[in-house]
Design an enzyme around this catalytic site. Sequence first.
Site, PDB file in Angstrom:
ATOM      1  N   HIS A   5     -27.594 -12.821  42.566  1.00 46.40           N
ATOM      2  CA  HIS A   5     -28.004 -11.384  42.665  1.00 46.40           C
ATOM      3  C   HIS A   5     -27.719 -10.603  41.368  1.00 46.40           C
ATOM      4  O   HIS A   5     -27.467  -9.504  41.124  1.00 46.40           O
ATOM      5  CB  HIS A   5     -27.137 -10.691  43.810  1.00 46.40           C
ATOM      6  N   CYS A  11     -34.303   4.493  22.876  1.00 43.00           N
ATOM      7  CA  CYS A  11     -35.687   5.034  23.005  1.00 43.00           C
ATOM      8  C   CYS A  11     -35.804   5.884  24.139  1.00 43.00           C
ATOM      9  O   CYS A  11     -37.022   6.275  24.551  1.00 43.00           O
ATOM     10  CB  CYS A  11     -36.565   3.633  23.427  1.00 43.00           C
ATOM     11  N   SER A  32     -19.808 -13.191  54.446  1.00 41.17           N
ATOM     12  CA  SER A  32     -20.252 -12.980  55.728  1.00 41.17           C
ATOM     13  C   SER A  32     -21.394 -13.596  56.125  1.00 41.17           C
ATOM     14  O   SER A  32     -22.174 -13.789  57.226  1.00 41.17           O
ATOM     15  CB  SER A  32     -20.347 -11.325  56.014  1.00 41.17           C
TER      16      SER A  32
HETATM   17  P1  NAD Z   1     -19.516  -9.308  52.642  1.00 35.54           P
HETATM   18  O1  NAD Z   1     -18.680  -8.285  52.147  1.00 35.54           O
HETATM   19  O2  NAD Z   1     -20.495  -9.327  53.482  1.00 35.54           O
HETATM   20  O3  NAD Z   1     -18.445 -10.467  53.218  1.00 35.54           O
HETATM   21  C1  NAD Z   1     -17.217 -10.717  52.600  1.00 35.54           C
HETATM   22  C2  NAD Z   1     -16.649 -12.057  53.472  1.00 35.54           C
HETATM   23  O4  NAD Z   1     -15.433 -12.566  52.857  1.00 35.54           O
HETATM   24  C3  NAD Z   1     -16.291 -11.267  54.874  1.00 35.54           C
HETATM   25  O5  NAD Z   1     -16.382 -12.305  56.049  1.00 35.54           O
HETATM   26  C4  NAD Z   1     -14.612 -11.402  54.660  1.00 35.54           C
HETATM   27  O6  NAD Z   1     -13.736 -11.593  55.931  1.00 35.54           O
HETATM   28  C5  NAD Z   1     -14.385 -12.581  53.655  1.00 35.54           C
HETATM   29  N1  NAD Z   1     -13.140 -12.570  52.918  1.00 35.54           N
HETATM   30  C6  NAD Z   1     -12.569 -11.167  52.160  1.00 35.54           C
HETATM   31  N2  NAD Z   1     -11.506 -11.767  51.409  1.00 35.54           N
HETATM   32  C7  NAD Z   1     -11.625 -12.946  51.501  1.00 35.54           C
HETATM   33  C8  NAD Z   1     -10.849 -13.876  50.947  1.00 35.54           C
HETATM   34  N3  NAD Z   1      -9.678 -13.436  50.010  1.00 35.54           N
HETATM   35  N4  NAD Z   1     -10.764 -15.159  51.402  1.00 35.54           N
HETATM   36  C9  NAD Z   1     -11.707 -15.541  52.341  1.00 35.54           C
HETATM   37  N5  NAD Z   1     -12.696 -14.851  52.945  1.00 35.54           N
HETATM   38  C10 NAD Z   1     -12.623 -13.418  52.520  1.00 35.54           C
HETATM   39  O7  NAD Z   1     -19.768 -10.230  51.182  1.00 35.54           O
HETATM   40  P2  NAD Z   1     -21.298 -11.064  50.762  1.00 35.54           P
HETATM   41  O8  NAD Z   1     -21.418 -11.996  51.946  1.00 35.54           O
HETATM   42  O9  NAD Z   1     -20.842 -11.618  49.678  1.00 35.54           O
HETATM   43  O10 NAD Z   1     -22.286 -10.039  51.085  1.00 35.54           O
HETATM   44  C11 NAD Z   1     -22.253  -8.848  50.267  1.00 35.54           C
HETATM   45  C12 NAD Z   1     -23.174  -8.432  49.131  1.00 35.54           C
HETATM   46  O11 NAD Z   1     -22.332  -7.839  48.204  1.00 35.54           O
HETATM   47  C13 NAD Z   1     -23.405  -9.691  48.185  1.00 35.54           C
HETATM   48  O12 NAD Z   1     -24.907  -9.890  48.130  1.00 35.54           O
HETATM   49  C14 NAD Z   1     -22.835  -9.507  46.805  1.00 35.54           C
HETATM   50  O13 NAD Z   1     -23.742  -9.521  45.823  1.00 35.54           O
HETATM   51  C15 NAD Z   1     -22.528  -7.909  46.887  1.00 35.54           C
HETATM   52  N6  NAD Z   1     -20.909  -7.714  46.494  1.00 35.54           N
HETATM   53  C16 NAD Z   1     -20.683  -8.208  45.461  1.00 35.54           C
HETATM   54  C17 NAD Z   1     -19.127  -8.134  44.942  1.00 35.54           C
HETATM   55  C18 NAD Z   1     -18.664  -8.764  43.453  1.00 35.54           C
HETATM   56  O14 NAD Z   1     -19.607  -9.142  42.675  1.00 35.54           O
HETATM   57  N7  NAD Z   1     -17.310  -9.048  43.613  1.00 35.54           N
HETATM   58  C19 NAD Z   1     -18.315  -7.060  45.561  1.00 35.54           C
HETATM   59  C20 NAD Z   1     -18.869  -6.492  46.795  1.00 35.54           C
HETATM   60  C21 NAD Z   1     -20.152  -6.697  47.340  1.00 35.54           C
END
Ligand code: NAD
Length: 255
Positions: A133, A167, A206
């Site tokens: 992403h 620009c 997730s």
């Molecule tokens: P999501 O928020 O949908 O899911 C996160 C998952 O991780 C959940 O199931 C949660 O229970 C679990 N989780 C949280 N903390 C944890 C830990 N310490 N150890 C293990 N599991 C843990 O995230 P996703 O599936 O990555 O999808 C969200 C989208 O949002 C992605 O496309 C991403 O690009 C973006 N995003 C990125 C960031 C970042 O760059 N740090 C932050 C937020 C969202």
Amino acid sequence: MDMDPSEGKNDLHTLSRWITGSDNIVFFGGAGVSTESGIPDFRGAGGLYTANESARGYEVSPETILSASYFRRHPYRFFAFYREKILFLSAEPNSAHFILARLESEGRMQAVVTQNIDGLHQKAGSRKVIELHGSVRRNYCMSCARRYSLDAAQAAQDAQGIPRCGCGGIIRPDVVLYGEDLSGEAIHAATQAISRAEVLIVGGTSLSVFPAAGLVDYYKGNRFIMINESSTSWDDRADLRITGRIGDVLSRADI
Ligand code: NAD
């Protein structure tokens, strides 16, 4: 550190054995990998999607604000949300990032495929990172394509808080917004790495954002490890499932 009740001693033992026994490991992760660095995820317990509307302070969903069409129509509101909820300029890698980087330096981790846009895997030392992403650390002018670092983009904000190129064009982060396509190159690299992996570790995601989550389907092996704090709809497909915080679980493994 207390063990999670759903995690048996044998699980940690199996995790350690599978990781130490392979030089072809691929990691596929998401926002949960960075929550231990203080960056909230979207769908986890303290996530942006789960926080109530007043806590969020915005009238539309994060998914809407982070869409290409909203960005085009309301760049000012987009950047306000982006600065407040997405950019964590002082975040540092946590033990999960560092352990994955060490496994790469030891020749065991072949690729880290991440949905994250925070650049923390590279900051921890990983080199073979496939960013599905994009990254907040890369920015470019939408008019003249000039490239900007994160610091330079931040410094170029106009009175409305919109980063502006010399620009006059808007400088945007090189991230994939909802409604935009993923880079074909990143998808290809991720597909190759996952389909060739002996061990696949999926953590902190997730697995609900597509097409990224669908890439896990390319795994052909029988050592699919899932490490997540909450359950996902893919749990039944994992050969080993560990409930817990990823930095904590990897730190306790003997790897
Ligand atoms: P999501 O928020 O949908 O899911 C996160 C998952 O991780 C959940 O199931 C949660 O229970 C679990 N989780 C949280 N903390 C944890 C830990 N310490 N150890 C293990 N599991 C843990 O995230 P996703 O599936 O990555 O999808 C969200 C989208 O949002 C992605 O496309 C991403 O690009 C973006 N995003 C990125 C960031 C970042 O760059 N740090 C932050 C937020 C969202």
